[in-house]
Structures are given as structure tokens and as C-alpha cells.
Design an enzyme around this catalytic site. Structure first.
Site, PDB file in Angstrom:
ATOM      1  N   GLY A  97       0.994  -1.351  -0.217  1.00  0.00           N
ATOM      2  CA  GLY A  97       0.094   0.133  -0.061  1.00  0.00           C
ATOM      3  C   GLY A  97       0.754   1.067  -0.050  1.00  0.00           C
ATOM      4  O   GLY A  97       0.696   2.032  -0.343  1.00  0.00           O
TER       5      GLY A  97
ATOM      6  N   ASN B  70      -5.307  -6.812  -2.462  1.00  0.00           N
ATOM      7  CA  ASN B  70      -4.550  -5.917  -3.231  1.00  0.00           C
ATOM      8  C   ASN B  70      -5.187  -4.573  -4.318  1.00  0.00           C
ATOM      9  O   ASN B  70      -4.185  -2.956  -3.581  1.00  0.00           O
ATOM     10  CB  ASN B  70      -2.506  -6.225  -3.212  1.00  0.00           C
ATOM     11  N   LEU B  71      -5.335  -4.674  -4.596  1.00  0.00           N
ATOM     12  CA  LEU B  71      -6.513  -3.787  -5.850  1.00  0.00           C
ATOM     13  C   LEU B  71      -7.227  -2.970  -5.579  1.00  0.00           C
ATOM     14  O   LEU B  71      -6.584  -1.555  -6.216  1.00  0.00           O
ATOM     15  CB  LEU B  71      -6.135  -4.383  -7.250  1.00  0.00           C
TER      16      LEU B  71
ATOM     17  N   ARG C  64      -5.479  -0.617  -2.967  1.00  0.00           N
ATOM     18  CA  ARG C  64      -4.892   0.316  -3.003  1.00  0.00           C
ATOM     19  C   ARG C  64      -3.294   0.387  -3.318  1.00  0.00           C
ATOM     20  O   ARG C  64      -2.510   1.403  -3.186  1.00  0.00           O
ATOM     21  CB  ARG C  64      -5.277   0.513  -1.261  1.00  0.00           C
TER      22      ARG C  64
ATOM     23  N   CYS D 188      -4.183  -4.110   8.600  1.00  0.00           N
ATOM     24  CA  CYS D 188      -5.362  -3.994   7.714  1.00  0.00           C
ATOM     25  C   CYS D 188      -6.140  -4.815   7.194  1.00  0.00           C
ATOM     26  O   CYS D 188      -7.699  -4.355   7.242  1.00  0.00           O
ATOM     27  CB  CYS D 188      -4.988  -3.041   6.932  1.00  0.00           C
TER      28      CYS D 188
ATOM     29  N   CYS E 120      -4.956  -3.125  26.845  1.00  0.00           N
ATOM     30  CA  CYS E 120      -4.204  -3.772  25.857  1.00  0.00           C
ATOM     31  C   CYS E 120      -2.699  -4.686  26.306  1.00  0.00           C
ATOM     32  O   CYS E 120      -2.464  -4.775  27.227  1.00  0.00           O
ATOM     33  CB  CYS E 120      -4.228  -3.327  24.415  1.00  0.00           C
TER      34      CYS E 120
END
Length: 373
Positions: free
Chosen positions: A50, A79-80, A82, A201, A333
Site C-alpha cells: 500500500g 491488494n488492488l 490500494r 489492515c 491492551c
């Protein structure tokens, strides 16, 4: 602060390259000599996804002489959205092959060394050797840590960016900057214990156009470092909120760690107005009616949680913030990174939220002391 150029210029540009980059030559303070420096430069781009995709496109178009592109992955359909360097016909092929193709199409005189490998602490120094600038376009903190660890002894600038959901950061790290400029490295922004504690992501998504924006910023920072034109983002972090159309700047300096008899945790400066509180404050808030919310995954909480905590994994909370209750909420966290993201989402939903500074890792000794013998 302006810095001297990193690269000595080539003697002259070929006629076709001079014609191709003519608009750079028109820039005040840039001119032909800066373009000749770009032609002499060697830039290593780690990651062809990205951030790496738009960075490679922009640097090739700018006329960088040599690009080393490092990635071990293959192109997938997802993937395409971004990763603009790839095409549908590239699915299943190595990502670095796309870099060779697009760079040649844009800038025939740019040499691309395609390295199909995963950069690690073991091979980073070898793969990055000879680069004037390293650009980190990777998507895991494990690899970012390896890139930063290799770049520090090499003494070359590290142009760094990260994108997640609608938010992004960009900066320049440099372990050996020119005299009079403080050295700033990755651990000054993210301590080592935060490595890897970030949702991917795939889990939380990423806005495609934001990747292009940040990739362009990384390329511009690289051009400035190579040519000595302008002021790089050294000692400054650019913070982008695409949802609100806001770009802010946060100062960044070398971390100062002070030894103390009683352990304290220095929380990072909140970038979104979110308070970071210590363990005592968190437990006092809980006693006063606040919710302690642990956003770790079940396999993590199985190792231990704070008493009375509510467990909601981050991805589920982001999809349904109301699971946190009416508030106030103190989010927990492992080291604080996911908690910061969760608290920001809760505040966006109108729920008062703060973060346990340093997360469970920071307060484990204190928790053991509180436990009955």
C-alpha cells in the site's frame, strides 16, 4: 531545518532524461543540479504494497537512478484497492516484478533491483547496503523494527510511514544526521515493546486513497533528503486524519528515560486528546464506576486480566462501540497501541475513554505485587 544534499550529482543528464524531467528543472531552488543528484541516488524501498507502490511510482517518475525494492509477497486481488503499482493481470505474481515493470515504463533510465525476500534482522544490513535513503513501506512492526535496526548502524535516513483505517503518520528517522541536528529513531516514537501490537489492515481495513497520499509524502521526503532542497520531517511527525480532512504536526525528539526507584511509565503524547493513566488511576476510576475494557484477543486474555475487566476484542469493539457501555471507559491492551485506537473510536462514538499507559506489559510487576502470596 534544511540539511546538506546526501548525494553528489552525476556529471550530466542524458538528453531524453532532461526532457522527461524538465518540470523539475523549472522549480525555484531545485533546477538541473538537484535532478542530477536524483539520477545519482540509490533508494531502497522496503515493501511493495500500500505504501511501497505509490512510493516506487513517484520515485521512478522523479528520476531516481537506482531503486532497490524488497518484498517477498505475491499480488492478491484484495491488494488492488490500494496497491496501485499492481494490475489484475499481476495476481499471483511477485510484487517486486510490478516494480520493475512500472519503473521502466515511467523512467527507462531508472535501474530497479528487485529483491524477492522478507527483510529480517538477519539480512537487513546486507539488503540495504549501498542505499543513500531507505523508505519503510512495510505493514508489520516486526519488519519495521528490523528496517530501523539495520538503518541505524548504516547511518542513512529512514523515511517512514504507517497507514491504518482512516489515519496515517509519516516522519524521517536518522541515527546519524548532520552536526547540530538531534538523532531520532523509531524507538523514540514507538518503544520496542510496542512492536507487533497493532491490528492488521485485514482486521480493521485501510482507506485506499490515503495510501497514495502517504506514499507521495514518503517520496517527497526522499527527494528532499537526496537533493538538500527544503526541510525534511526529521524531528516532526505528520499526523493525517482523512475522515476529518486534517493534517497535524507533532514534534518528536530523542526519548529520555529516567531510572526511578518505583517504576513509572512515560505515556506517549496523545495525538487525539486521549488521556493515558497509570494503574492506580485506572483502578480508582473502576471503583468510581468506570468500565475497564480489555481489547486483547482471547488467547492473550487467557494469560491474565485485571479484576472486573470487560473483555471485547478490538475488531468487535470497532464494529460495535456500544459494547463498551455508556462510559467512562479505561481501555487496556498489551502495550497501549490497540487501546489508543479503541479509545479514539469510543470518543468518536461519544463515549468518554482513556488508556492504561503502557498496557498490561508495563504494569505486570505491580500486578504481581498486588496479588496475594
Amino acid at each position: 531545518m534544511p540539511i546538506p544534499p546526501l548525494v553528489e550529482p552525476v556529471a550530466a543528464l542524458a538528453d531524453d532524461e532532461a526532457a522527461r524531467t524538465a518540470r523539475h528543472a523549472r522549480l525555484a531552488g531545485f533546477a538541473v543540479v538537484a535532478q542530477r543528484r536524483l539520477a545519482a541516488a540509490h533508494v531502497a524501498v522496503v515493501g511493495a504494497g500500500g505504501l511501497g507502490s505509490p512510493t516506487v511510482l513517484a520515485l521512478a517518475a522523479a528520476g531516481i537512478g537506482t531503486l532497490t525494492v524488497i518484498d517477498d509477497d505475491e499480488v492478491e486481488a484484495s491488494n488492488l484497492q490500494r496497491q496501485v503499482m499492481h494490475r489484475a493481470s499481476d495476481i499471483g505474481r511477485p510484487k517486486v516484478d510490478s516494480a520493475v515493470r512500472v519503473a521502466h515504463d515511467l523512467s527507462p533510465r531508472t535501474t530497479v533491483h528487485a529483491v524477492r525476500a522478507r527483510l529480517t534482522r538477519g539480512n537487513a544490513a546486507r539488503l540495504l547496503a549501498g542505499a543513500h535513503v531507505v523508505v519503510d513501506g512495510t505493514d508489520t512492526f516486526e519488519t519495521r523494527d528490523a528496517v530501523a535496526g539495520a538503518g541505524a548502524p548504516l547511518g542513512v535516513p529512514l523515511v517512514w510511514g504507517v497507514v491504518q483505517e482512516f489515519h496515517a503518520q509519516a516522519t524521517v528517522f536518522w541515527s546519524a544526521p548532520p552536526a547540530g541536528i538531534p538523532a531520532v529513531v523509531l524507538s523514540d516514537l514507538y518503544p520496542p515493546e510496542s512492536v507487533g501490537d497493532v491490528p492488521s489492515c485485514e482486521q480493521v481495513g485501510v482507506l485506499g486513497p490515503l495510501c497514495l497520499q502517504v506514499g507521495a509524502i514518503l517520496a517527497a521526503e526522499t527527494v528532499k533528503l537526496v537533493t538538500g532542497v527544503g526541510e525534511p520531517l526529521l524531528g516532526r511527525v505528520l499526523v493525517i486524519d482523512a475522515l476529518r480532512g486534517r493534517t497535524d504536526e507533532v514534534p518528536l525528539g530523542p526519548a529520555v528515560r529516567v531510572a526511578a526507584e518505583v517504576r513509572t511509565v512515560a505515556a506517549p503524547a496523545p495525538l487525539h486528546g486521549i488521556a493515558h493513566v497509570d494503574l492506580g488511576t485506572a483502578l480508582a476510576a473502576q471503583a468510581a464506576g468506570a468500565t475497564l475494557l480489555d481489547v486483547r484477543e482471547p488467547h492473550e486474555t487467557a494469560t491474565g486480566v485485571l479484576p472486573g475487566v470487560v473483555e471485547v476484542p478490538l475488531a468487535r469493539l470497532l464494529a460495535e462501540p456500544s459494547l463498551a457501555g455508556a462510559g467512562p471507559v479505561v481501555v487496556v491492551c498489551k502495550v497501549g497501541v490497540r487501546a489508543e485506537r479503541a479509545a479514539r473510536a469510543l470518543q468518536d462514538a461519544g463515549i468518554e475513554a482513556s488508556v492504561l499507559a503502557g498496557g498490561m506489559d508495563a504494569w505486570a510487576p505491580a500486578l504481581r505485587e498486588r496479588s496475594p502470596a
